[in-house]
Write a protein that holds these residues in place. Sequence first.
Motif, PDB file in Angstrom:
ATOM      1  N   PHE A  53      -2.756 -24.653  28.656  1.00  0.00           N
ATOM      2  CA  PHE A  53      -3.314 -25.665  29.045  1.00  0.00           C
ATOM      3  C   PHE A  53      -4.815 -25.595  29.059  1.00  0.00           C
ATOM      4  N   TRP A  77      -7.360 -27.910  27.022  1.00  0.00           N
ATOM      5  CA  TRP A  77      -8.519 -28.824  27.896  1.00  0.00           C
ATOM      6  C   TRP A  77      -9.801 -28.456  27.169  1.00  0.00           C
ATOM      7  N   THR A  78      -9.984 -27.080  26.978  1.00  0.00           N
ATOM      8  CA  THR A  78     -11.470 -26.788  26.341  1.00  0.00           C
ATOM      9  C   THR A  78     -11.460 -27.331  24.886  1.00  0.00           C
ATOM     10  N   PHE A 105     -12.504 -31.075  25.304  1.00  0.00           N
ATOM     11  CA  PHE A 105     -13.738 -31.209  26.006  1.00  0.00           C
ATOM     12  C   PHE A 105     -14.669 -31.034  24.883  1.00  0.00           C
ATOM     13  N   ALA A 117     -14.917 -34.256  30.713  1.00  0.00           N
ATOM     14  CA  ALA A 117     -14.033 -33.435  31.362  1.00  0.00           C
ATOM     15  C   ALA A 117     -12.663 -34.008  32.191  1.00  0.00           C
ATOM     16  N   SER A 136     -10.658 -35.578  28.870  1.00  0.00           N
ATOM     17  CA  SER A 136     -10.106 -34.358  28.197  1.00  0.00           C
ATOM     18  C   SER A 136      -8.907 -33.754  29.063  1.00  0.00           C
ATOM     19  N   PHE A 137      -8.955 -33.857  30.327  1.00  0.00           N
ATOM     20  CA  PHE A 137      -8.075 -33.097  31.319  1.00  0.00           C
ATOM     21  C   PHE A 137      -6.773 -33.911  31.371  1.00  0.00           C
ATOM     22  N   ALA A 158      -5.034 -33.364  28.150  1.00  0.00           N
ATOM     23  CA  ALA A 158      -4.376 -31.814  28.090  1.00  0.00           C
ATOM     24  C   ALA A 158      -3.010 -31.886  29.051  1.00  0.00           C
TER      25      ALA A 158
END
Length: 291
Positions: free
Chosen positions: A23, A27-28, A31, A78, A81-82, A85
């Motif tokens: 996860f 997410w990274t 982002f 963030a 993208s969260f 994810a």
Amino acid sequence: GTVTAKTYQFDNWRVYAQLYNVFMLLWTLGFIHAIGFLVIALCAVFWYWSAPGDDKQTEHGVADAVKITLRNHLGSLAVGSFIVAVIQIVRLTLHLFENRIRKTAGNVEAVKFLLRCAQCCLAYFERFVRFINANAYIVTAMTGEPFLDAARHAFSLIVSNALSVGAVTIVGEYVMFIGKLLITFFTTAIAYLICTGTAAGKEATGDSRAGFFFVMIAVMVTSYFIACIFINVFGVCIDSVLLSYCYDLEQHNGQEKPYYFPSDLAKHVDGATERMAAKQQQNQQQARDVE
């Protein structure tokens, strides 16, 4: 009295730890991709909302876009993208659950059907969220709104100009696809001419010919991926200019508040919209004739 101590051991912690790692990786990556997207969108926004010699015109577009992104909009990126994810990790969890069900309960058709329906719905939902995220980032680049407000604003702009957005999007997809094919074809053709023009290429026989074809395939695949990267930048600029055009129509009336878009852009968008409307009317007429 006596005191007894009990120790609880969590046997499946590795599974949850790996899901957490995956996860965070998703997410990274999302982002980082969102940062690049917003930088490109800001450059397109700088171009659209400034006239030559205007104070709004920046001399260092990319540097200013990076500075604005890192200073003002990391929170919005963030959040967007969260959300993506979370959907991706839910899809991965469903896939693992499906594999576990197959091992324990056998090949149950009903469970397989339900899980695949859930995967299909989540896949389309992820595409929809990515579409909303991209347009929300563009609105953030234009107005500086936070993510949720920008997403609502972007959705309202798209709904209000659905025909224009759909028409330009379809044309843009065709143009970008043809561009990828042309770049791949010409790059591979140039590599072929270079290789066959050398002495080693002219004398190639047997195993060396197999190596020659392998080199051509490698060039073709590499050029296609590089073409996708550059064409995707072009696609982000198209989306940014199109949404800026819709926002321009919303904020100005062409009289007291003059439009920013050039006449050529309005002509092309109107032409694409008219073709789309004519195509829809033709499809509706054909459906009526069939009935």
